[in-house]
Design an enzyme around this catalytic site. Structure first.
Site, PDB file in Angstrom:
ATOM      1  N   GLU A 143      -2.852  -3.394   3.037  1.00  0.00           N
ATOM      2  CA  GLU A 143      -3.567  -2.134   2.813  1.00  0.00           C
ATOM      3  C   GLU A 143      -3.807  -1.911   1.401  1.00  0.00           C
ATOM      4  O   GLU A 143      -2.998  -2.124   0.567  1.00  0.00           O
ATOM      5  CB  GLU A 143      -2.177  -1.078   3.164  1.00  0.00           C
ATOM      6  N   CYS A 194      -0.889   0.164   8.645  1.00  0.00           N
ATOM      7  CA  CYS A 194       0.528   0.681   8.342  1.00  0.00           C
ATOM      8  C   CYS A 194       1.162   1.572   9.298  1.00  0.00           C
ATOM      9  O   CYS A 194       1.739   1.224  10.340  1.00  0.00           O
ATOM     10  CB  CYS A 194       0.452   1.339   7.021  1.00  0.00           C
ATOM     11  N   LYS A 216      -7.803   4.585   8.632  1.00  0.00           N
ATOM     12  CA  LYS A 216      -6.450   4.941   9.254  1.00  0.00           C
ATOM     13  C   LYS A 216      -6.491   6.256   9.901  1.00  0.00           C
ATOM     14  O   LYS A 216      -6.888   7.316   9.283  1.00  0.00           O
ATOM     15  CB  LYS A 216      -5.536   4.673   7.795  1.00  0.00           C
TER      16      LYS A 216
END
Length: 266
Positions: free
Chosen positions: A41, A144, A110
């Site tokens: 990330e 994540c 995300k």
């Protein structure tokens, strides 16, 4: 299909240094026979860098993207990397994929933001399932915190994803996510999951490493330590097919009892 998981760079200073580390990892991965390199990330810029996120943010076709495309062409392998994406005055925590020709295959923003670390800098993406094909495998992207939601992973499984690629920035004391939650996600949704973490320290965050590749049957195919590392792993579709024959979780769901879940993932 052979993949390389780059847990690094451990010392993240500036964009040029990060890109140089990615370029070096890509060359090493290619020499090891990998056809794709997965980076963490925000690998290109740093993650817990405060106001520098806005300064380093760029469009999906910006200078960082141009350099990653060049790295992919030079090494002859695909590259997955995280970066802050600027679009119309808004910044997203994004992951982009370039194929060996330097063509962008996918860009994912995300969708599940983690605390103030994310919310103070990023807007949430609104497309959960972003796919691309590589070496005959249907691949999906999460970032994540996204993988900690079983609904997000199951949505990918329902759309035919065979390999879920998850760049991450997991910090202590949440090691159990990499050690327990990620293998559970692979098993319950019957797909390969590669979880590629940062390492080292960044401001007040101590990244815990432990990048891993998990097979659909829960087998651990690779597991990194806490420091910079390049892990090489082979993903075999026969393993996926065998696991789905033996572990029939997807087929055995009682969707008639929870149709609301199907509506949310369709």
């Amino acid at each position: 299909m052979r993949a390389a998981l780059f847990q690094g760079p451990e010392l993240s200073f500036d964009v040029a240094a990060n890109l140089a580390a990615i370029a070096s990892a890509a060359q090493t991965a290619a020499a090891a026979g990998a056809s794709i390199l997965v980076c963490p990330e925000m690998a290109a810029t740093g993650y817990n860098i405060g106001s520098l996120i806005a300064e380093r943010a760029e469009p999906a076709d910006g200078p960082i993207a141009a350099r990653i495309a060049e790295i992919a062409r030079e090494s002859g392998i695909a590259v997955v990397y995280g970066y802050p994406e600027a679009d119309g005055g808004v910044v997203y925590n994004s992951v982009q994929v370039f194929d060996p020709s330097g063509t962008s295959l996918a860009n994912y923003r995300k969708t599940h933001l983690f605390g103030e670390l994310d919310r103070s800098h990023f807007a949430a993406g609104d497309e959960l399932v972003v796919q691309f094909d590589h070496a005959g495998i249907r691949c999906g992207l999460l970032i994540c915190y996204d993988v900690e939601f079983p609904e997000a992973v199951r949505a990918h499984a329902d759309r035919g994803i065979q390999w879920l690629v998850v760049p991450t920035g997991l910090m202590s004391p949440y090691e159990f996510i990499a050690e327990s939650v990620v293998p559970t996600r692979a098993y319950e949704s019957q797909l390969f999951v590669t979880y590629v973490n940062r390492c080292g320290t960044e401001a007040d965050l101590d990244y815990c490493g432990s990048s891993c590749a998990i097979a659909p049957d829960g087998t651990e195919l690779a597991r990194a330590g806490r420091h910079e590392e390049l892990a090489i792993v082979d993903l075999e579709l026969d393993v996926l097919r065998r696991s789905r024959r033996e572990n029939t979780h997807l087929d055995d769901r009682r969707v008639d009892l929870y149709p609301f879940m199907q509506e949310k993932t369709s």
